[in-house]
Design a protein around this motif. Structure first.
Motif, mmCIF file in Angstrom:
data_model
loop_
_atom_site.group_PDB
_atom_site.id
_atom_site.type_symbol
_atom_site.label_atom_id
_atom_site.label_comp_id
_atom_site.label_asym_id
_atom_site.label_seq_id
_atom_site.Cartn_x
_atom_site.Cartn_y
_atom_site.Cartn_z
ATOM 1 N N PRO B 99 42.299 25.150 38.292
ATOM 2 C CA PRO B 99 41.170 24.314 37.845
ATOM 3 C C PRO B 99 39.863 24.800 38.451
ATOM 4 N N LYS B 100 39.560 26.069 38.181
ATOM 5 C CA LYS B 100 38.326 26.674 38.691
ATOM 6 C C LYS B 100 37.703 27.453 37.548
ATOM 7 N N SER B 101 36.628 28.164 37.840
ATOM 8 C CA SER B 101 35.955 28.887 36.752
ATOM 9 C C SER B 101 36.824 30.051 36.280
ATOM 10 N N ILE B 102 36.501 30.536 35.089
ATOM 11 C CA ILE B 102 37.227 31.674 34.534
ATOM 12 C C ILE B 102 37.157 32.848 35.503
ATOM 13 N N PHE B 103 35.955 33.080 36.016
ATOM 14 C CA PHE B 103 35.760 34.185 36.963
ATOM 15 C C PHE B 103 36.666 34.012 38.179
ATOM 16 N N GLU B 104 36.631 32.814 38.758
ATOM 17 C CA GLU B 104 37.416 32.553 39.969
ATOM 18 C C GLU B 104 38.906 32.732 39.712
ATOM 19 N N ASN B 105 39.355 32.345 38.537
ATOM 20 C CA ASN B 105 40.759 32.492 38.199
ATOM 21 C C ASN B 105 41.217 33.932 38.352
ATOM 22 N N VAL B 106 40.399 34.844 37.842
ATOM 23 C CA VAL B 106 40.785 36.250 37.882
ATOM 24 C C VAL B 106 40.464 36.861 39.247
ATOM 25 N N ALA B 107 39.373 36.375 39.865
ATOM 26 C CA ALA B 107 38.947 36.983 41.128
ATOM 27 C C ALA B 107 39.840 36.585 42.293
ATOM 28 N N TYR B 108 40.615 35.495 42.106
ATOM 29 C CA TYR B 108 41.346 34.959 43.247
ATOM 30 C C TYR B 108 42.302 35.973 43.882
ATOM 31 N N GLY B 109 43.128 36.594 43.056
ATOM 32 C CA GLY B 109 44.127 37.538 43.573
ATOM 33 C C GLY B 109 43.480 38.673 44.349
ATOM 34 N N PRO B 110 42.553 39.425 43.692
ATOM 35 C CA PRO B 110 41.895 40.524 44.415
ATOM 36 C C PRO B 110 41.255 40.043 45.716
ATOM 37 N N ARG B 111 40.688 38.855 45.685
ATOM 38 C CA ARG B 111 39.996 38.369 46.872
ATOM 39 C C ARG B 111 40.972 38.167 48.028
ATOM 40 N N HIS B 113 43.784 39.463 48.547
ATOM 41 C CA HIS B 113 44.402 40.697 49.019
ATOM 42 C C HIS B 113 43.366 41.668 49.563
ATOM 43 N N GLY B 114 42.106 41.251 49.525
ATOM 44 C CA GLY B 114 41.053 42.118 50.041
ATOM 45 C C GLY B 114 40.931 43.406 49.253
ATOM 46 N N ILE B 115 41.212 43.343 47.947
ATOM 47 C CA ILE B 115 41.170 44.564 47.145
ATOM 48 C C ILE B 115 39.731 44.995 46.896
ATOM 49 N N ALA B 116 38.868 44.009 46.611
ATOM 50 C CA ALA B 116 37.477 44.357 46.321
ATOM 51 C C ALA B 116 36.655 44.254 47.596
ATOM 52 N N GLU B 117 35.951 45.330 47.904
ATOM 53 C CA GLU B 117 35.144 45.299 49.116
ATOM 54 C C GLU B 117 33.805 44.642 48.876
ATOM 55 N N HIS B 118 33.209 44.948 47.740
ATOM 56 C CA HIS B 118 31.892 44.382 47.445
ATOM 57 C C HIS B 118 31.996 43.457 46.252
ATOM 58 N N LYS B 119 30.945 42.670 46.115
ATOM 59 C CA LYS B 119 30.915 41.718 45.012
ATOM 60 C C LYS B 119 30.965 42.468 43.681
ATOM 61 N N SER B 120 30.284 43.618 43.649
ATOM 62 C CA SER B 120 30.249 44.346 42.378
ATOM 63 C C SER B 120 31.638 44.871 42.017
ATOM 64 N N ASP B 121 32.410 45.280 43.056
ATOM 65 C CA ASP B 121 33.786 45.723 42.793
ATOM 66 C C ASP B 121 34.588 44.591 42.188
ATOM 67 N N VAL B 126 37.280 41.868 37.640
ATOM 68 C CA VAL B 126 37.406 40.704 36.762
ATOM 69 C C VAL B 126 37.170 41.113 35.317
ATOM 70 N N VAL B 127 36.091 41.856 35.096
ATOM 71 C CA VAL B 127 35.760 42.245 33.726
ATOM 72 C C VAL B 127 36.874 43.113 33.147
ATOM 73 N N ASN B 128 37.352 44.091 33.939
ATOM 74 C CA ASN B 128 38.413 44.967 33.436
ATOM 75 C C ASN B 128 39.678 44.199 33.106
ATOM 76 N N SER B 129 40.044 43.263 34.012
ATOM 77 C CA SER B 129 41.265 42.496 33.764
ATOM 78 C C SER B 129 41.124 41.670 32.497
ATOM 79 N N LEU B 130 39.956 41.040 32.348
ATOM 80 C CA LEU B 130 39.744 40.230 31.145
ATOM 81 C C LEU B 130 39.776 41.108 29.897
ATOM 82 N N LYS B 131 39.236 42.324 30.034
ATOM 83 C CA LYS B 131 39.248 43.226 28.874
ATOM 84 C C LYS B 131 40.672 43.617 28.523
ATOM 85 N N LYS B 132 41.468 43.960 29.563
ATOM 86 C CA LYS B 132 42.855 44.353 29.308
ATOM 87 C C LYS B 132 43.629 43.213 28.683
ATOM 88 N N ALA B 133 43.268 41.974 29.068
ATOM 89 C CA ALA B 133 43.980 40.822 28.515
ATOM 90 C C ALA B 133 43.379 40.394 27.179
#
Ligand SMILES: Nc1ncnc2c1ncn2[C@@H]1O[C@H](COP(=O)(O)OP(=O)(O)OP(=O)(O)O)[C@@H](O)[C@H]1O
Ligand SMILES: [Mg+2]
Lengths: 427, 253
Positions: B99-111, B113-121, B126-133
């Motif tokens: 029950p969070k924003s679309i962005f947060e839904n996808v960003a949660y996992g990478p966050r 696991h510390g996968i993305a170092e910067h906000k832009s990463d 998020v954009v790539n995952s949404l595109k693949k889906a």
């Protein structure tokens, strides 16, 4: 064939009629309950609203009699003013209302139209206006409780004189003052600011409001984190076994324990064993926390349980640890429910009297408490104390205190509703 | 012959006293879609939930036997489940966005696991995952809206994006289309076709047509036993077991 249709219609009509009757019963029950609430409110309001204003009498105080030059007050410190001997000066100022009185007895009666702190009131006036005191200043002095009640029409004037606390001559003075336009009402700020007093016209709820707020603060600080963490542990992490079942049952039992028992516990353990200071909001808060904890735990667990398990699985499935799943996804969703439960628990605690009587928060406290470690009263206990007093002034103050208490309760419940509206997760 | 990604060996699963899976042994090939079919209650979900150890959540569930992913026993004591689940994503039967924003839904996992170092990463992931889906075009203007406000099909694709976001090797899908209409179903099937070039996909489905359309191998479960597993064409055209034959021709289930 038509017979059967008719039968159906008959039976349908019957069902519709019984539904109508049922509705009438329901509306009746609701109206009955509402009527009682209304009567309660009207009753309290009608006897309590007059406590929010008070009678004052204008007195011209000739400060020139105290000092040769009133500009000298400017130089004086508060302490200097405190050291001035003002008692007979103040009395003379009051005698000035009726310069013709000679009899000592009558003078005494005149003085008794005023609250006993008249000297103090004049001194306070002097202190706060010391830089621009004129030769003569008009000061509004608090009337005594008897005058206040007569003025508000709460006091029967037509009783025999010896059955009245206010004497004939005082009534004569009073009526004359009214005719001269010197008697007036003002908003009763002291009632909201001061502590308790033996003089009804000087007694205030300020002390008990602050006492109640400190108590509630202690309850909040203690029971909110403990309750939330206990609920999270029990609901999300604890293994389901005999021990946790036992704990669960006992939390529910705790919620049903009569509050006076917690008071006994507070008396026995917190006061006598740990030796914390009696009559203080700290101890009151600890005792009330015991009562509030089960409410918070039960409400929080219910709202945690209402979070769909699929949310937890969703988080676990991307590799979150159990704690991350709970803290990031479950708790935020359950928070509004937990907060609502907390506020309702706090509202219960705010209105609780019995346990506070046992830990000594029933003491007569004049000073407004500065910290949770100062002796203090609380709103419900204040109601209890004043409802036992004979003077008329306390009657309206009792009702007014109940009004304040109800006001706080309504505010808290409103807050609970608003929090729920604002933060509830929409699915 | 494709390389084998997952191998289950004599898997027995119990819910308390009740045994839900009996001696299941099968393998799944890398970058292929494997379908699991069978009547309701036969243990498909139980099996698929063993593959990312989601059954650990259920107190009474006991798993015996061996499951290897890339040759590593995932039930070995030194295996960390969180790490396993990062590699083995899951999409559930009922869409369950946070029950969070679309962005947060996808960003949660990478966050986490510390996968993305910067906000832009993170934004890029998020954009790539949404595109693949295949969801990005529909939601690109409202990434901050609640994920729960999407339609059922969009929610399911959001969950797929969420599963992809941590870049797993394997995606488990437990009846991902059961709550969806035919158009949304078609989109997700299409998506699976694209995803299998990168990911190994296991899908549980009640629709035999779906299994036939998307998978290269199919396993048929019945009463907790894996009756038969083979190439999808073989299962649907020439099954070797009578029960499979009965099921795919609609005689039971
Ligand atoms: N949490 C559980 N506790 C106890 N028994 C369970 C649990 N989950 C599943 N089972 C039992 O295990 C068996 C297999 O269930 P499972 O969910 O794997 O079936 P399924 O093949 O996925 O069915 P469906 O197609 O209806 O989803 C069923 O008999 C079910 O009753
Ligand atoms: Mg299932």
């Amino acid at each position: 064939m038509t017979d059967r249709i008719e039968q159906r219609i008959n039976s349908l009509n019957k069902r519709l009629n019984s539904e109508k009757r049922f509705r009438i019963y329901c509306i009746g029950a609701m109206s009955f309950a509402l009527a009682w609430v209304l009567i309660l409110f009207l009753n309290i309001f009608s006897s309590g609203y007059s406590a929010f204003y008070r009678t004052v009498i204008q007195v011209d105080v000739p400060f020139l009699n105290l000092i040769e030059d009133t500009t000298q007050f400017t130089e004086m410190s508060s302490e200097d003013i405190n050291n001035l001997s003002m008692y007979s000066f103040s009395k003379k100022a009051i005698y000035g209302l009726f310069p013709d009185i000679e009899e000592k007895k009558d003078k005494k009666m005149l003085i008794r139209l005023f609250s006993i702190e008249f000297e103090q009131e004049i001194r306070e006036f002097l202190k706060s206006n010391k830089s621009n005191i004129n030769e003569t200043e008009t000061i509004y002095l608090t009337a005594s409780d008897d005058v206040d009640q007569v003025n508000k029409g709460n006091y029967p004037r037509d009783l025999d004189e010896d059955k009245r606390r206010i004497k004939d001559i005082q009534l004569l003075f009073f009526d004359d003052l009214v005719d001269r336009g010197l008697v007036s009402y003002e908003f009763n700020l002291p009632f909201l600011m001061r502590g308790d007093s033996r003089e009804p016209e000087l007694a205030g709820v300020g002390g008990s409001i602050v006492g109640s707020l400190f108590t509630i603060l202690v309850v909040l600080i203690l029971s909110f984190p403990i309750g939330i963490f206990a609920a999270i542990y029990l609901e999300e992490f604890a293994p389901k076994n005999r021990v946790t079942d036992f704990i669960e049952i006992n939390i529910n039992n705790l919620a049903a324990v009569p509050s006076i028992v917690f008071g006994l516990l507070g008396l026995g353990i917190i006061l006598n064993t740990f030796g914390l200071p009696r009559s203080t909001p700290l101890v009151g808060g600890i005792v009330l926390s015991l009562m509030t904890l089960p409410t918070i735990i039960i409400a929080t667990r219910a709202s945690l349980r209402a979070v769909p398990p699929s949310i937890r699985e969703g988080a676990l499935a991307v590799g979150a640890t159990k704690m991350q799943a709970v803290m990031h996804h479950v708790v935020p969703v359950a928070m509004p429910g937990a907060l609502t439960g907390t506020i309702i628990g706090l509202a219960q605690a705010l209105g609780e009297t019995a346990p506070l009587l046992l830990i000594g928060m029933v003491a007569f406290v004049v000073d407004v408490p500065q910290t949770p470690l100062d002796a203090s009263a609380s709103l419900p206990v204040q109601v209890y104390l004043w409802s036992e007093s004979a003077e008329r002034g306390y009657v309206e103050k009792t009702s007014a205190t109940i009004m304040m208490l109800l006001g706080f309760l309504i505010l808290m419940n409103l807050a609970a509703v608003l929090i729920r509206r604002k933060f509830e997760t929409k699915w | 012959m494709k390389s084998i990604k997952i191998k289950a060996d004599n898997l027995n699963v119990y819910y308390g006293e009740k045994q839900a899976l009996f001696d299941v042994s099968m393998y799944m090939e890398e970058k292929q879609v494997t379908a699991l079919i069978g009547p309701s209650g036969c243990g498909k979900s139980t099996f698929i939930r063993c593959l990312n150890r989601m059954n650990d959540v259920i107190d009474i569930c006991k798993v015996q036997g061996k499951i290897e992913i890339d040759g590593n026993d995932i039930y070995a004591p030194d295996m960390q489940v969180e790490q396993l689940r990062e590699r083995v994503g899951m999409v559930f039967q009922k869409p369950n966005p946070f029950p969070k924003s679309i962005f947060e839904n996808v960003a949660y996992g990478p966050r986490i696991h510390g996968i993305a170092e910067h906000k832009s990463d993170l934004e890029e992931i998020v954009v790539n995952s949404l595109k693949k889906a295949a969801l990005f075009d529909e939601v690109k203007d409202r990434l901050n809206d609640a994920g729960t406000g999407l339609s059922g099909g969009q929610q399911q694709r959001l969950c797929i994006a969420r599963a992809i976001s941590v870049n797993p090797d394997i995606i488990l899908m437990d009846e991902p289309c059961s709550a969806l209409d035919p158009i949304a179903t078609a989109r997700i099937e299409e998506l699976m076709g694209e995803l299998k070039t990168e990911y190994t996909i296991i899908i549980v489905t009640h629709s035999m047509q779906q299994a036939a359309r998307v998978s290269s191998r199919t396993g048929f479960f019945h009463l907790g036993k894996l009756v038969e597993v083979d190439k999808t064409e073989t299962i649907f055209s020439n099954p070797s077991d009578q029960r499979t034959q009965d099921y795919i021709t609609g005689r039971f289930g």
